[in-house]
Design an enzyme around this catalytic site. Structure first.
Site, PDB file in Angstrom:
ATOM      1  N   ASN A   1       0.781  -1.244   0.000  1.00  0.00           N
ATOM      2  CA  ASN A   1       0.000   0.000   0.000  1.00  0.00           C
ATOM      3  C   ASN A   1       0.809   1.290   0.000  1.00  0.00           C
ATOM      4  O   ASN A   1       0.414   2.266  -0.614  1.00  0.00           O
ATOM      5  CB  ASN A   1      -0.921   0.024   1.228  1.00  0.00           C
ATOM      6  CG  ASN A   1      -2.098  -0.914   1.067  1.00  0.00           C
ATOM      7  OD1 ASN A   1      -2.913  -0.745   0.156  1.00  0.00           O
ATOM      8  ND2 ASN A   1      -2.177  -1.903   1.909  1.00  0.00           N
TER       9      ASN A   1
ATOM     10  N   GLU B   1      -4.591  -0.797 -13.794  1.00  0.00           N
ATOM     11  CA  GLU B   1      -6.032  -1.035 -13.979  1.00  0.00           C
ATOM     12  C   GLU B   1      -6.766   0.080 -14.716  1.00  0.00           C
ATOM     13  O   GLU B   1      -7.839   0.521 -14.282  1.00  0.00           O
ATOM     14  CB  GLU B   1      -6.688  -1.301 -12.609  1.00  0.00           C
ATOM     15  CG  GLU B   1      -6.040  -2.441 -11.863  1.00  0.00           C
ATOM     16  CD  GLU B   1      -6.602  -2.665 -10.462  1.00  0.00           C
ATOM     17  OE1 GLU B   1      -7.614  -2.046 -10.120  1.00  0.00           O
ATOM     18  OE2 GLU B   1      -6.010  -3.458  -9.727  1.00  0.00           O
TER      19      GLU B   1
ATOM     20  N   ASN C   1      -0.086  -2.510 -15.443  1.00  0.00           N
ATOM     21  CA  ASN C   1      -0.485  -3.603 -14.544  1.00  0.00           C
ATOM     22  C   ASN C   1      -2.007  -3.733 -14.504  1.00  0.00           C
ATOM     23  O   ASN C   1      -2.715  -2.730 -14.387  1.00  0.00           O
ATOM     24  CB  ASN C   1       0.041  -3.269 -13.127  1.00  0.00           C
ATOM     25  CG  ASN C   1      -0.011  -4.441 -12.174  1.00  0.00           C
ATOM     26  OD1 ASN C   1       0.425  -5.538 -12.518  1.00  0.00           O
ATOM     27  ND2 ASN C   1      -0.519  -4.213 -10.968  1.00  0.00           N
TER      28      ASN C   1
ATOM     29  N   HIS D   1      -4.782 -12.510  -9.409  1.00  0.00           N
ATOM     30  CA  HIS D   1      -5.560 -12.944  -8.245  1.00  0.00           C
ATOM     31  C   HIS D   1      -6.528 -13.997  -8.791  1.00  0.00           C
ATOM     32  O   HIS D   1      -7.614 -13.656  -9.272  1.00  0.00           O
ATOM     33  CB  HIS D   1      -6.317 -11.768  -7.636  1.00  0.00           C
ATOM     34  CG  HIS D   1      -5.408 -10.682  -7.135  1.00  0.00           C
ATOM     35  ND1 HIS D   1      -4.647 -10.815  -5.998  1.00  0.00           N
ATOM     36  CD2 HIS D   1      -5.109  -9.464  -7.646  1.00  0.00           C
ATOM     37  CE1 HIS D   1      -3.944  -9.709  -5.806  1.00  0.00           C
ATOM     38  NE2 HIS D   1      -4.194  -8.881  -6.785  1.00  0.00           N
TER      39      HIS D   1
ATOM     40  N   GLU E   1       0.967  -9.950  -8.684  1.00  0.00           N
ATOM     41  CA  GLU E   1       0.177 -10.003  -7.441  1.00  0.00           C
ATOM     42  C   GLU E   1      -0.430 -11.386  -7.241  1.00  0.00           C
ATOM     43  O   GLU E   1      -1.584 -11.530  -6.837  1.00  0.00           O
ATOM     44  CB  GLU E   1      -0.942  -8.941  -7.476  1.00  0.00           C
ATOM     45  CG  GLU E   1      -0.443  -7.535  -7.701  1.00  0.00           C
ATOM     46  CD  GLU E   1      -1.531  -6.468  -7.683  1.00  0.00           C
ATOM     47  OE1 GLU E   1      -2.641  -6.758  -7.193  1.00  0.00           O
ATOM     48  OE2 GLU E   1      -1.267  -5.353  -8.155  1.00  0.00           O
TER      49      GLU E   1
ATOM     50  N   ASP F   1      -2.007 -14.680  -6.172  1.00  0.00           N
ATOM     51  CA  ASP F   1      -2.548 -15.492  -5.084  1.00  0.00           C
ATOM     52  C   ASP F   1      -3.591 -16.418  -5.682  1.00  0.00           C
ATOM     53  O   ASP F   1      -4.209 -16.109  -6.700  1.00  0.00           O
ATOM     54  CB  ASP F   1      -3.089 -14.667  -3.899  1.00  0.00           C
ATOM     55  CG  ASP F   1      -4.001 -13.507  -4.267  1.00  0.00           C
ATOM     56  OD1 ASP F   1      -4.689 -13.591  -5.298  1.00  0.00           O
ATOM     57  OD2 ASP F   1      -4.035 -12.518  -3.514  1.00  0.00           O
TER      58      ASP F   1
ATOM     59  N   TRP G   1       1.127 -11.941  -3.644  1.00  0.00           N
ATOM     60  CA  TRP G   1       0.519 -10.779  -2.981  1.00  0.00           C
ATOM     61  C   TRP G   1       0.336 -11.065  -1.497  1.00  0.00           C
ATOM     62  O   TRP G   1      -0.779 -11.239  -1.001  1.00  0.00           O
ATOM     63  CB  TRP G   1      -0.785 -10.393  -3.679  1.00  0.00           C
ATOM     64  CG  TRP G   1      -1.151  -8.947  -3.431  1.00  0.00           C
ATOM     65  CD1 TRP G   1      -2.249  -8.484  -2.753  1.00  0.00           C
ATOM     66  CD2 TRP G   1      -0.417  -7.793  -3.850  1.00  0.00           C
ATOM     67  NE1 TRP G   1      -2.219  -7.098  -2.722  1.00  0.00           N
ATOM     68  CE2 TRP G   1      -1.113  -6.651  -3.392  1.00  0.00           C
ATOM     69  CE3 TRP G   1       0.768  -7.602  -4.567  1.00  0.00           C
ATOM     70  CZ2 TRP G   1      -0.671  -5.341  -3.618  1.00  0.00           C
ATOM     71  CZ3 TRP G   1       1.212  -6.306  -4.794  1.00  0.00           C
ATOM     72  CH2 TRP G   1       0.501  -5.201  -4.319  1.00  0.00           C
TER      73      TRP G   1
HETATM   74  O1  9MR Z   1      -3.606  -5.537  -0.751  1.00  0.00           O
HETATM   75  C1  9MR Z   1      -4.068  -4.203  -0.835  1.00  0.00           C
HETATM   76  C2  9MR Z   1      -5.021  -3.918   0.303  1.00  0.00           C
HETATM   77  O2  9MR Z   1      -4.334  -3.976   1.530  1.00  0.00           O
HETATM   78  C3  9MR Z   1      -5.657  -2.544   0.118  1.00  0.00           C
HETATM   79  O3  9MR Z   1      -6.681  -2.373   1.072  1.00  0.00           O
HETATM   80  C4  9MR Z   1      -6.237  -2.412  -1.283  1.00  0.00           C
HETATM   81  C5  9MR Z   1      -6.780  -1.014  -1.535  1.00  0.00           C
HETATM   82  O4  9MR Z   1      -5.749  -0.091  -1.480  1.00  0.00           O
HETATM   83  O5  9MR Z   1      -5.248  -2.699  -2.248  1.00  0.00           O
HETATM   84  C6  9MR Z   1      -4.774  -4.004  -2.153  1.00  0.00           C
HETATM   85  O6  9MR Z   1      -3.881  -4.266  -3.193  1.00  0.00           O
HETATM   86  C7  9MR Z   1      -4.404  -4.177  -4.518  1.00  0.00           C
HETATM   87  C8  9MR Z   1      -3.289  -3.698  -5.409  1.00  0.00           C
HETATM   88  O7  9MR Z   1      -2.770  -2.486  -4.929  1.00  0.00           O
HETATM   89  C9  9MR Z   1      -3.774  -3.533  -6.847  1.00  0.00           C
HETATM   90  N1  9MR Z   1      -4.359  -4.751  -7.345  1.00  0.00           N
HETATM   91  C10 9MR Z   1      -5.381  -5.328  -6.490  1.00  0.00           C
HETATM   92  C11 9MR Z   1      -4.844  -5.536  -5.072  1.00  0.00           C
HETATM   93  C12 9MR Z   1      -5.872  -6.232  -4.217  1.00  0.00           C
HETATM   94  O8  9MR Z   1      -7.004  -5.441  -4.070  1.00  0.00           O
END
Ligand code: 9MR
Length: 602
Positions: A293, A382, A430, A466, A495, A497, A550
């Protein structure tokens, strides 16, 4: 058709989620703030010296603020159990009391339980009757603060405390003021994991609540609260598993970066700077880190011109000291939670907006270039929608598109700014679901073709991945990656998982897996292996940007938040290490895939 997008966005944005374990909000804690220490519910002499300390003395007398009688009779906990979790929904109609010196008590009405936030450590608590094993339990609350509270800048801290013995407490959870909006419901969360298994006891009742931190004003209303207990003792994902993947070091099996997303103060429990188990796993297996984050936009430039690098610097410095690279994430992401207010509320011209965006990118990339070990970036994250059958760039749901004058121009401008600041860094676009080889993949390829034709500086594509056990197919994953390979660009899994439950496959929740059995673990091992093998088979060595998971442990995955598709249930078990940092079979699968060993569920 699965729709992964639902799983990411709706809840996190609309509820301003912050989670102590794996959530994002904690990281927004102002760098200069005092750590979230409880002093009211813990006698001052035993207060931990820092938020991250587990130094709770072994023998302490109860404070006057804490009733010495542990009678929990006022709480009605309704429990629902499955093999995997027990959820205790706290009764909001009775059983709560004020906590903290000078507390005027609580008001109970149809909205929930309110207290007047008249000072630091003023809050409300209720009891859970013994026996209740709270180690690794997740406390989720929906709270609503008054405009005065919001304006005061005060924060909230979910707390839990054993009412006897050492009066051990969970003091690490932090929900910063920035995740609260006046008169608006906000979901906050805390994983109870104070060190040394203090909450793994049956002798005493436990009090749970929330308190104000800082110099608060106004009122706080707890609208609902629930406690999700950890997996039962027979779950291989939460207990000291005897399994060993027998992998000495994942990173030594690859000549490209093997990474993990990790936290620092955005998740105190899993803070890479202080959690020695997290450090051990990261240093053993990974040679790249992504900040889950804290390198997102609003963390680095919360208000225009004010860059806050303290947390990110500490993160990057730690990595550097361990010879670990950092993959920068993410320079531009539309997702509401990490777009700074000044950009969301932009009223200037679109040209000036793009200049402001370029300033962000230039300042951030320059800063980390000077530090030295941030070698690659997710420049834009995104930007493509999930349209079916035809995808396009995001429009109205992207601040960047709208404020750039309803234009996708910001994407290439971002890449140009990043390249100018870091000529040698690897620059990625990404996104998620592009591994499905679907309409989104088609739009991605169209953008890549256009960028290459016009010389827009892009080096690779990050496939978030994901994914699920059954979706997407390996054939589609490979075909999608091949399309990027054929453009001459790098492919990075950014990322990864693999959730064992797929909430979008039609049968949910009837087919929900509620226990992480050995058979599930071995199926997941095979799936990890097949994904890694597909990457190795499809992407030539000189186009491999690396593979990042992730998160490290199943306990810290973003897929257990109260507002994810899993509703706070820890039933994704998506990563390589269990709740106690033991190897899972998936780690063996990952290693097998890297080495070209046959992928089996044995
Ligand atoms: O893992 C991240 C989570 O802790 C946060 O709450 C969220 C929103 O900021 O973002 C998550 O990570 C995301 C990543 O930055 C972008 N791709 C999707 C990931 C999972 O939501």
């Amino acid at each position: 058709m699965q729709n992964y997008q639902k799983l990411i966005y709706i809840p996190l944005i609309s509820l301003g989620l912050t989670a102590c374990g794996g959530g994002g909000g904690g990281s927004s804690k102002p760098a200069s703030s005092a750590p979230p220490i409880s002093s009211s519910s813990t006698p001052s002499s035993e207060a931990p010296s820092s938020a991250l300390s587990s130094a709770v003395p072994s023998s302490v007398a109860p404070s006057s603020a804490t009733p010495s009688s542990a009678a929990p009779s006022s709480v009605t906990a309704s429990s629902s159990s499955s093999a995997a979790t027990t959820v205790i929904t706290l009764n909001m109609a009775s059983g709560w009391r004020g906590n903290g010196e000078g507390n005027a008590g609580v008001n109970v009405n149809s909205d929930g339980v309110s207290f007047t936030a008249s000072g630091d450590n003023i809050g409300a608590v209720t009891d859970l009757a013994k026996p209740v094993q709270l180690e690794d339990a997740i406390v989720d609350m929906v709270v609503n603060v008054s405009p005065e509270f919001k304006t005061s800048g005060a924060n909230l801290q979910i707390i839990a405390q054993i009412k006897g013995g050492a009066w051990a407490g969970e003091w690490n959870c932090w929900s910063g003021n920035e995740v609260l909006a006046a008169s608006t419901d906000a979901a906050i969360s805390c994983t109870i994991s104070e060190a040394d298994k203090k909450f793994n006891q049956t002798e005493f009742d436990v009090q749970i609540g929330v308190q104000a931190k800082g110099t608060p004003a106004g009122t706080v209303t707890i609208k609902s609260a629930k406690v999700t207990l950890k997996q039962p003792a027979n779950s291989s994902s939460s207990t000291g598993s005897v399994y060993s993947a027998n992998v000495t070091s994942l990173r030594e099996l690859a000549d490209f970066p093997i990474g993990a997303a990790v936290s620092n103060n955005d998740s105190p429990t899993y803070n890479i700077l202080t959690n020695s188990k997290e450090q051990a796993v990261v240093e053993k297996h990974f040679d790249q880190m992504t900040a889950g984050n804290i390198m997102k936009m609003s963390y680095l430039q919360p208000t225009q011109g004010n860059f806050t690098f303290t947390n990110a610097d500490a993160f990057v410095d730690y990595a550097k000291s361990k010879n670990i690279q950092v993959h920068g994430h993410a320079l531009v992401w539309h997702s509401d939670y990490q777009v700074p207010g000044f950009m969301k509320n932009w009223t200037g011209t679109s040209a000036d907006f793009i200049t402001a965006l370029q300033t962000h990118i230039t300042t951030v990339v320059d800063h980390f270039e000077a530090k030295g070990n941030v070698n690659s970036w997710d420049v834009v994250n995104e930007a493509i929608n999930d349209g079916n059958p035809v995808a396009n760039f995001r429009t109205n749901d992207s601040t960047f598109y709208v404020k750039s004058g309803n234009s996708s121009l910001y994407i290439e401008k971002a890449f140009e700014a990043a390249r100018a600041a870091a000529p040698a860094a690897t620059l990625y676009y990404n996104d998620y679901n592009i591994d499905q080889n679907n309409a989104k993949t088609t739009k991605l390829v169209e953008m890549l073709t256009d960028f290459k034709a016009r010389g827009v500086p892009i080096d690779g594509v990050g496939f978030q991945m994901h994914v699920f056990m059954d979706y997407p197919s390996i054939a589609n994953i490979s075909a999608a990656m091949k399309k990027v390979v054929d453009k001459g660009l790098k492919v990075k899994i950014t990322e990864l998982d693999v959730a064992v439950n797929n909430p979008y496959n039609g049968g949910w929740p009837g087919n929900k897996i509620t226990s992480f059995t050995q058979s599930v673990a071995l199926t997941q091992k095979q799936r990890y292996c097949e994904i890694i093998k597909a990457y190795m088979d499809t992407v030539p060595a000189n186009q491999r940007g690396g593979i990042t998971v992730w998160g490290t442990t199943d306990a810290s995955t973003w897929l257990t938040t109260a507002t994810s598709a899993y509703n706070g249930e820890a039933i994704a078990w998506p990563l390589l290490f269990d709740n106690n940092y033991n190897d899972k079979p998936s780690l063996r699968g990952f290693a097998d895939g890297l080495q070209g060993i046959n992928c089996t569920n044995l």
